[in-house]
Design an enzyme around this catalytic site. Structure first.
Site, PDB file in Angstrom:
ATOM      1  N   LYS A 108       2.668   6.740   2.293  1.00 56.10           N
ATOM      2  CA  LYS A 108       1.647   5.708   2.111  1.00 56.10           C
ATOM      3  C   LYS A 108       0.742   5.718   3.318  1.00 56.10           C
ATOM      4  O   LYS A 108       1.217   5.747   4.463  1.00 56.10           O
ATOM      5  CB  LYS A 108       2.335   4.331   1.984  1.00 56.10           C
ATOM      6  CG  LYS A 108       1.389   3.204   1.690  1.00 56.10           C
ATOM      7  CD  LYS A 108       1.130   3.035   0.212  1.00 56.10           C
ATOM      8  CE  LYS A 108      -0.115   2.207  -0.084  1.00 56.10           C
ATOM      9  NZ  LYS A 108      -1.376   2.999  -0.045  1.00 56.10           N
ATOM     10  N   GLN A 147       1.339   6.172  11.311  1.00 55.14           N
ATOM     11  CA  GLN A 147       1.591   5.442  10.059  1.00 55.14           C
ATOM     12  C   GLN A 147       3.085   5.370   9.749  1.00 55.14           C
ATOM     13  O   GLN A 147       3.573   4.374   9.210  1.00 55.14           O
ATOM     14  CB  GLN A 147       0.848   6.147   8.910  1.00 55.14           C
ATOM     15  CG  GLN A 147       0.704   5.304   7.651  1.00 55.14           C
ATOM     16  CD  GLN A 147      -0.515   4.393   7.683  1.00 55.14           C
ATOM     17  OE1 GLN A 147      -1.560   4.772   8.182  1.00 55.14           O
ATOM     18  NE2 GLN A 147      -0.390   3.191   7.145  1.00 55.14           N
ATOM     19  N   LYS A 194       4.315   2.515  11.792  1.00 56.10           N
ATOM     20  CA  LYS A 194       3.710   1.280  11.292  1.00 56.10           C
ATOM     21  C   LYS A 194       4.389   0.842   9.994  1.00 56.10           C
ATOM     22  O   LYS A 194       4.789  -0.312   9.843  1.00 56.10           O
ATOM     23  CB  LYS A 194       2.218   1.516  11.031  1.00 56.10           C
ATOM     24  CG  LYS A 194       1.480   0.326  10.476  1.00 56.10           C
ATOM     25  CD  LYS A 194       0.119   0.674   9.889  1.00 56.10           C
ATOM     26  CE  LYS A 194      -0.760   1.479  10.818  1.00 56.10           C
ATOM     27  NZ  LYS A 194      -2.160   1.542  10.342  1.00 56.10           N
ATOM     28  N   LYS A 223      -1.193  10.228   5.443  1.00 54.94           N
ATOM     29  CA  LYS A 223      -2.593   9.956   5.769  1.00 54.94           C
ATOM     30  C   LYS A 223      -3.424  11.117   5.257  1.00 54.94           C
ATOM     31  O   LYS A 223      -2.907  12.220   5.091  1.00 54.94           O
ATOM     32  CB  LYS A 223      -2.774   9.855   7.295  1.00 54.94           C
ATOM     33  CG  LYS A 223      -4.029   9.133   7.696  1.00 54.94           C
ATOM     34  CD  LYS A 223      -3.811   7.635   7.715  1.00 54.94           C
ATOM     35  CE  LYS A 223      -5.074   6.865   7.923  1.00 54.94           C
ATOM     36  NZ  LYS A 223      -4.768   5.442   8.191  1.00 54.94           N
ATOM     37  N   GLY A 269      -7.610   3.227   1.293  1.00 51.43           N
ATOM     38  CA  GLY A 269      -8.828   3.440   2.070  1.00 51.43           C
ATOM     39  C   GLY A 269      -8.553   3.510   3.564  1.00 51.43           C
ATOM     40  O   GLY A 269      -7.435   3.273   4.029  1.00 51.43           O
ATOM     41  N   ASP A 270      -9.575   3.868   4.297  1.00 56.52           N
ATOM     42  CA  ASP A 270      -9.579   3.856   5.766  1.00 56.52           C
ATOM     43  C   ASP A 270     -11.075   3.905   6.110  1.00 56.52           C
ATOM     44  O   ASP A 270     -11.914   3.546   5.275  1.00 56.52           O
ATOM     45  CB  ASP A 270      -8.797   5.058   6.314  1.00 56.52           C
ATOM     46  CG  ASP A 270      -8.424   4.894   7.788  1.00 56.52           C
ATOM     47  OD1 ASP A 270      -7.442   4.211   8.091  1.00 56.52           O
ATOM     48  OD2 ASP A 270      -9.132   5.449   8.659  1.00 56.52           O
ATOM     49  N   THR A 307      -6.064  -6.477   6.488  1.00 58.33           N
ATOM     50  CA  THR A 307      -5.886  -5.910   7.826  1.00 58.33           C
ATOM     51  C   THR A 307      -6.438  -6.866   8.886  1.00 58.33           C
ATOM     52  O   THR A 307      -5.776  -7.145   9.894  1.00 58.33           O
ATOM     53  CB  THR A 307      -6.550  -4.515   7.935  1.00 58.33           C
ATOM     54  OG1 THR A 307      -6.201  -3.758   6.786  1.00 58.33           O
ATOM     55  CG2 THR A 307      -6.111  -3.792   9.185  1.00 58.33           C
ATOM     56  N   ASN A 356     -14.401  -3.620   7.083  1.00 59.00           N
ATOM     57  CA  ASN A 356     -13.655  -4.768   6.546  1.00 59.00           C
ATOM     58  C   ASN A 356     -12.617  -5.296   7.536  1.00 59.00           C
ATOM     59  O   ASN A 356     -12.329  -6.490   7.546  1.00 59.00           O
ATOM     60  CB  ASN A 356     -13.038  -4.455   5.176  1.00 59.00           C
ATOM     61  CG  ASN A 356     -11.890  -3.486   5.266  1.00 59.00           C
ATOM     62  OD1 ASN A 356     -11.965  -2.511   6.001  1.00 59.00           O
ATOM     63  ND2 ASN A 356     -10.813  -3.733   4.552  1.00 59.00           N
ATOM     64  N   SER A 372      -1.086  -3.444   0.584  1.00 60.66           N
ATOM     65  CA  SER A 372      -1.103  -2.300  -0.336  1.00 60.66           C
ATOM     66  C   SER A 372       0.217  -2.200  -1.093  1.00 60.66           C
ATOM     67  O   SER A 372       0.246  -1.876  -2.282  1.00 60.66           O
ATOM     68  CB  SER A 372      -1.340  -0.994   0.433  1.00 60.66           C
ATOM     69  OG  SER A 372      -2.717  -0.762   0.614  1.00 60.66           O
TER      70      SER A 372
END
Ligand code: GLU
Length: 443
Positions: free
Chosen positions: A89, A110, A113, A125, A164-165, A208, A239, A375
């Protein structure tokens, strides 16, 4: 040399010319030696050699036709870094700087995290060196469709679920999701960050930024303070930055800066977020257009956003955006809290300056975990076919951010590094993944 030092040295040799990935490993591995000292069986099991090596890195060509009829080609990647605790993810980033080093550093971070969220997700990623800036809607769609035509093979609700990123929002997710559905003929929860009308989650866009502020609130609480009356410097205008700023304001703080790659704005009256949203979301314009909305604001093309006096700094733009000079400015102006909305916002030299000067600092792998957490709530809603209310999402998000904070704070203390939330996050994130890897054998 310790086991962690040996693995780091070899990993740096194995990944030449990849400064961001090397930096992320250099930041994390020394802390992990402390865990190895307690559990020597991890060395036997080669946990560190395995944790720095992605399970796989997919690299592919994305050809697409621009509005002039010319064929363009971009490079794209998906790293499936570590699947020990769940499906891969992590987001997709569209930015001209994207390369294997950046994708690997992000995928590595990630993994830690996602473990910290307490949810069953592994680290992944992806992204492309495609530059969305100045592209028409049709060009964006053509690119997204072409990218998904290759990427769909590697995705699955139980395999790998991108989101997204930087450069990838609801519009891009929509085009990619449409193409996935066209190719496979199936509606599956293989992407998060979808619009709510076709299976997205309420609160994902805010997650976020809000999560970052929920964690910062806990940091302030630890030091007997609140957001009320504080001045906050936020960088970025995506965002993460926008919703971080919004939540700070709701909690009684004044946000005085925002930025994009062109420069930063300073508004002593407090940023007008409606103006920022109009510029960034509707016009897809540049942050200097803010002066049209408030003539008293200032725009700086050069110079350091971190030289603006603040009590709290929230870097929400990109990696390495807070460097030694910026950290020194924050110290000089009496800033007391830094929490990262972007991934690895702060260089190692800057982290050292923050620590030396007792600025309470939370790394992105903990502080920005709210996005990926919501997510997972989106995945859960897709799997059960039942949407959740905004209130339910937001309250779960708050609980998760408070739990992450408690875990990293307590871990740092347990390892004799009180207030070092970076060490706490690295170790707490690692503990669970390492245990899962050990239980699953040498896979
Ligand atoms: N790109 C975000 C991150 O850095 C979100 C990932 C996700 O929602 O899967 O965590």
């Amino acid at each position: 040399m310790t086991y962690a030092e040996r693995v780091l040295e070899q990993a740096i040799k194995n990944n030449p010319g990849e400064p961001e990935f090397q930096q992320a490993m250099t930041e994390i591995l020394p802390n992990l030696q402390l865990v190895i000292d307690k559990y020597p069986e991890y060395e036997e099991a080669g946990i560190l050699e395995r944790i720095v090596e992605p399970e796989r890195l997919i690299s592919f060509r994305v050809p697409w036709v621009d509005d002039k009829g010319k064929v363009q080609v971009n490079k794209a990647y998906r790293v499936q870094f570590n699947g020990a605790i769940g499906p891969y993810k992590g987001g997709l980033r569209f930015h001209p700087s994207v390369n294997a080093s950046i994708i690997k550093f992000l995928g590595f971070e990630q993994t830690f995290k996602n473990s910290l969220t307490g949810l069953p997700i592994g680290g992944g990623k992806g992204g492309s060196n495609f530059d969305p800036k100045g592209k028409s809607d049709r060009e964006i769609m053509a690119f997204c469709q072409s990218l998904m035509t290759e990427l769909y093979k590697y995705l699955g609700a139980d395999t790998d679920v991108p989101a997204g990123d930087i450069g990838v929002g609801a519009r891009e997710i929509g085009y990619m999701f449409g193409q996935y559905k066209r190719i496979t003929g199936a509606y599956r929860g293989v992407l998060t960050g979808k619009n709510i009308i076709y299976g997205g989650s309420l609160g994902r866009t805010e997650a976020t930024g809000y999560g970052l502020v929920y964690m910062t609130e806990k940091m302030l609480e630890t030091k007997g303070q609140t957001f009320d009356g504080k001045t906050v410097a936020v960088s970025g205008a995506g965002n993460v930055a926008t919703y971080a700023a919004k939540k700070c304001m709701e909690l009684g703080a004044k946000v005085v800066t925002m930025s994009d790659s062109g420069g930063y704005i300073y508004d002593a009256d407090g940023i007008n977020l409606d103006a920022v949203c109009e510029i960034k979301e509707v016009r897809r314009g540049r942050i200097n257009e803010y002066l049209e909305f408030n003539k008293n604001a200032k725009y700086y093309e050069k110079g350091l956003i971190w030289s603006v006096p603040c009590d709290i700094a929230l870097p929400c733009a990109t990696q390495n955006e807070l460097q030694a000079d910026g950290a020194a400015e924050l110290v000089k102006n009496g800033c007391k809290f830094v929490a990262e909305g972007s991934n690895m916002s702060t260089t190692p030299e800057a982290v050292e300056i923050l620590h030396e000067n007792k600025i309470f600092y939370a790394p992105g792998k903990a502080a920005n975990a709210g996005g990926v957490s919501v997510s997972v709530m989106e995945m859960s809603q897709n799997a059960s076919h039942i949407p959740w209310s905004f209130e339910k999402v937001d309250s779960e998000l708050k609980t998760i951010m408070c739990n992450i904070y408690a875990a990293i704070y307590e871990t740092a203390e347990r390892y004799g590094m009180k207030d070092n939330l970076m060490a706490g996050a690295n170790i707490a994130g690692f503990e669970k993944v390492a245990k899962a890897m050990l239980m699953q054998g040498a896979v």
